[in-house]
Design an enzyme around this catalytic site. Sequence first.
Site, PDB file in Angstrom:
ATOM      1  CB  ILE A 142      -0.986   0.018   1.199  1.00  0.00           C
ATOM      2  CG1 ILE A 142      -0.248  -0.113   2.535  1.00  0.00           C
ATOM      3  CG2 ILE A 142      -2.023  -1.071   1.047  1.00  0.00           C
ATOM      4  CD1 ILE A 142      -1.175  -0.099   3.744  1.00  0.00           C
ATOM      5  CG  ASP A 143      -0.122   4.293  -2.635  1.00  0.00           C
ATOM      6  OD1 ASP A 143       0.569   3.508  -3.304  1.00  0.00           O
ATOM      7  OD2 ASP A 143      -1.194   4.781  -3.048  1.00  0.00           O
ATOM      8  CG  MET A 144       5.299   6.942   2.666  1.00  0.00           C
ATOM      9  SD  MET A 144       6.717   7.957   2.183  1.00  0.00           S
ATOM     10  CE  MET A 144       5.855   9.402   1.513  1.00  0.00           C
ATOM     11  NE  ARG A 243      -3.133   8.423  -3.849  1.00  0.00           N
ATOM     12  CZ  ARG A 243      -1.813   8.600  -3.833  1.00  0.00           C
ATOM     13  NH1 ARG A 243      -0.999   7.552  -3.662  1.00  0.00           N
ATOM     14  NH2 ARG A 243      -1.308   9.816  -3.992  1.00  0.00           N
TER      15      ARG A 243
END
Length: 310
Positions: A142-144, A243
Amino acid sequence: MSEHITEQNIYIPEKYDGERIDRFLSRDLEGLSRSYIQKLLKDGNIEVNGRTVKANYKVNAGDEILVRVPEPEIPEILPEDIPLDILYEDDDILVVNKPKGMVVHPAPGHYEHTLVNAVMYHCRDCLSGINGVMRPGIVHRIDMDTTGSLLVCKNDRAHQILAEELKEHSITRMYHAIIYGNLKEDTGTVNAPVGRHPTNRRKMSTRSANGRPAVTHYRVLERFGDYTYIECELETGRTHQIRVHMASIGHPILGDEIYGPSKCPYKLQGQTLHAKILGIRHPSTGEYMVFDAPLPGYFQELLDLLRRKI
């Protein structure tokens, strides 16, 4: 550094005229931090219109930037004693609740303080090696600045079984998000391919020539007038999928610095996106297990604030 060098040419669109080059490139080049961009500039690996410049150079519309990225030697990834919020653990798997601001696995500019460094310390030598030394045990990412449930495998057998589940879309992944605007429908689906953005390498897009199939189902949880609290279920798992999909229908995620408005009305560090529910079939027992990561404090506080404003 090895002798292998990756080169790419970038042309400055008019809307970025006057922006510092290090800031522009750190946003445009995925995976390269601003400090690493500054090092490339200092080492003469970035040229503008055929000449080297400093990090404070302000780009002009039409500038042609040549970026040379030397391929680094694979560094030794070291275990680090970083606390983990563990949702579940046994001999096969580890499920953690990833905090905001933590990178999942090492990459150029991020070789320390990642989730992998923390997991290596916690699990010692008990991690699957299928994804190599840079991503031991990591099945998905998953993104930062996305928080929530992340699955780690402790052995190759468990990794192979769960990677196949992921490929067959039989793993449940439910995210909670706060988006801009008031969704018309209570439920809906975005079915649009996602691929690399044609001009901004840091972004993904539903209009990419090489997009891969991507499906996101969403459901409204609460409405706040200017914002909507939703749950999203992934049918596929493309980079930045939720997103990109929500932005593509005119409802970007609140706090998203890449796909949302340039100015956010609240002080946030990145998007309000949380991987809340993870459901898997256990690789050894076959039992279906569901893990629920509690909302992080900042997310819950923002929801409370929005509720008070209704």
